[in-house]
Design a protein around this motif. Structure first.
Motif, short mmCIF file in Angstrom:
data_model
loop_
_atom_site.label_atom_id
_atom_site.label_comp_id
_atom_site.label_asym_id
_atom_site.label_seq_id
_atom_site.Cartn_x
_atom_site.Cartn_y
_atom_site.Cartn_z
N THR A 184 0.84 -1.20 0.00
CA THR A 184 0.00 0.00 0.00
C THR A 184 0.87 1.25 0.00
O THR A 184 0.59 2.21 -0.72
CB THR A 184 -0.95 -0.01 1.21
OG1 THR A 184 -1.78 -1.17 1.13
CG2 THR A 184 -1.81 1.23 1.25
N THR A 187 -6.27 8.52 -3.50
CA THR A 187 -7.55 8.28 -2.86
C THR A 187 -7.69 6.79 -2.56
O THR A 187 -6.95 5.96 -3.11
CB THR A 187 -8.72 8.71 -3.76
OG1 THR A 187 -8.71 7.90 -4.94
CG2 THR A 187 -8.63 10.19 -4.13
N ARG A 188 -8.64 6.44 -1.72
CA ARG A 188 -8.85 5.03 -1.38
C ARG A 188 -9.11 4.20 -2.63
O ARG A 188 -8.51 3.14 -2.82
CB ARG A 188 -10.02 4.89 -0.39
CG ARG A 188 -10.27 3.43 0.04
CD ARG A 188 -11.56 3.28 0.84
NE ARG A 188 -12.75 3.65 0.10
CZ ARG A 188 -13.38 2.85 -0.79
NH1 ARG A 188 -12.91 1.66 -1.06
NH2 ARG A 188 -14.47 3.27 -1.40
N GLU A 209 -6.71 1.20 -4.10
CA GLU A 209 -7.25 -0.17 -4.25
C GLU A 209 -7.11 -0.66 -5.69
O GLU A 209 -6.67 -1.78 -5.94
CB GLU A 209 -8.73 -0.21 -3.85
CG GLU A 209 -8.99 0.04 -2.38
CD GLU A 209 -8.70 -1.15 -1.49
OE1 GLU A 209 -8.36 -2.24 -2.01
OE2 GLU A 209 -8.80 -1.00 -0.26
#
Length: 143
Positions: A12, A27-28, A32
């Motif tokens: 990550t 951003t998330r 992802e």
């Protein structure tokens, strides 16, 4: 901290750094999607196939967000868009010099190394324009 958790946290962090280096805010959803795209070997995806993959991973992201993110990654140089026809395009994590075989019935792209193909007779562009790149898609079928 367990080894798997450290590994996931490290991936990550690497993904976040890669997005920032490309000028994108991590951003998330971007983290992802980038994690799925770039954690493994080079691959070709459609927006729909990536949406299915992220949904199966338990992440809620709309198909529109996947499309937008793929286009943002392409503009940032993280992906290369390969248009095989007016209704179908793929996104390639290998942004280096190469071309593609396309198995139309299977909807599958296969990389052709850059040095394996040459393109002759590319016309001079109109004044004020330069050729950015030439994409070759060789359509193949199983014998």
């Amino acid at each position: 901290m367990a080894k798997a958790a450290r590994s996931a946290k490290n991936l990550t962090a690497q993904t976040t750094a890669r997005l920032r280096q490309s000028g994108l805010r991590p951003t998330r959803q971007r983290v992802e999607l980038a994690g799925l795209l770039f954690d493994d070997c080079d691959r070709h995806v459609t927006a729909e196939s990536l949406h299915d993959e992220i949904t199966k991973a338990g992440v809620k992201v709309s198909l529109a967000t996947v499309y937008n993110t793929l286009h943002q990654f392409t503009q940032a140089g993280l992906l290369r868009q390969v248009i095989v026809d007016a209704a179908r395009s793929y996104f390639d994590t290998n942004t280096g010099d190469h071309q593609h075989f396309f198995l139309e019935k299977e909807g599958m792209l296969i990389d052709i190394p850059g040095e394996a193909i040459s393109v002759a007779g590319v016309p001079n562009p109109p004044p004020g324009l330069t050729v950015d790149r030439v994409d070759v898609v060789v359509r193949v079928k199983r014998a």
